[in-house]
Design an enzyme around this catalytic site. Structure first.
Site: not given
Length: 266
Positions: A59, A62
């Site tokens: 994550e 990202h």
């Protein structure tokens, strides 16, 4: 001055993540040295903690890529702190992936960081943001498999080798599933910017169900067999035998009783 301080605090590594990292290190040491009275417990904690670390890094990749692409809001949302509690869906990002590992030894694609796509210009940037997460799983898989394809296993305790092999399997399955061009998964996010507006509007309603569809397919024995056949082939080319991943999963599920063949070094 205040803005600079806020930005610095937004990017400070969370104590929650550092705690998970510490658990990974301690249980990895316990698995390596055989310190734990029950090696399965140490393997379970080591693999689970390391898997959560990889989800956080997924994550983070990202969010960090989005930051450099123009979405400066990710810092204020806490995505750059590596704190899993800051994700849009903490349950989807952390709890469900761990549950799926326990149930079937599958690396479930993680949950969500909310990227403000309107701040980002250029299709290539949008594609790169989506690809950054699963590419992190690929990198993690390379690190986990390095001792195997480098023939650097001399002196590595069997239990640690099994745990590393199982962790590699999780990273490979996560990368493959994430790269599937299915709405709701990162693979679709890679190609979405290149689709026409009409196609994107037609596909959008199916995005929340894409992951459920994939895992429903994996319950079909033929699909499941083909999927893990691909995974085992990839791991085999990297020097990891099915015996290693089997024993890793066997030790991981310590509550179900460890197979005798995995309790000793082969």
């Amino acid at each position: 001055m205040t803005t600079a301080a806020a930005r610095h605090s937004d990017r400070r590594i969370s104590p929650v993540f550092l705690g998970i990292l510490a658990v990974t290190a301690v249980t990895g040491w316990a698995t390596w040295t055989g310190f734990a009275e029950q090696p399965g417990v140490a393997v379970f904690l080591f693999v689970t903690a390391a898997w959560i670390v990889s989800l956080c890094l997924h994550e983070y990749a990202h969010a960090r890529t989005a930051l450099h692409s123009g979405d400066i809001s990710v810092g204020a949302k806490g995505y750059l702190s590596l704190n899993p509690l800051k994700y849009t869906h903490a349950l989807l990002s952390i709890v469900l992936p761990v549950v799926f590992v326990i149930m079937g030894g599958i690396g479930l694609p993680g949950g969500a960081v909310f990227i403000e796509r309107g701040r980002i210009q250029g299709r290539w940037r949008h594609s790169l943001i989506s690809a950054a997460g699963p590419l992190t799983n690929v990198l993690f898989a390379i690190v986990c498999t390095a001792p195997f394809w480098l023939d650097a296993l001399d002196g590595v305790p069997a239990h640690f080798r099994f745990a590393l092999a199982f962790l590699a399997l999780l990273q490979v399955t996560a990368a493959i599933l994430n790269f599937l061009p299915v709405p709701g998964l990162d693979g679709y996010g890679v190609i979405e910017p290149w689709l026409s507006h009409g196609v994107r509007r037609q596909v959008e309603p199916f995005a929340p169900f894409g992951l459920l569809f994939v895992f429903a397919l994996l319950w079909v024995p033929e699909v499941n067999g083909a999927f893990f056949g691909v995974v085992d082939s990839l791991l085999g080319t990297l020097g990891i035998h099915e015996f290693d991943t089997y024993c890793g999963y066997d030790l991981f599920r310590f509550w179900s009783g460890t197979s005798g063949v995995c309790s000793v070094s082969p």
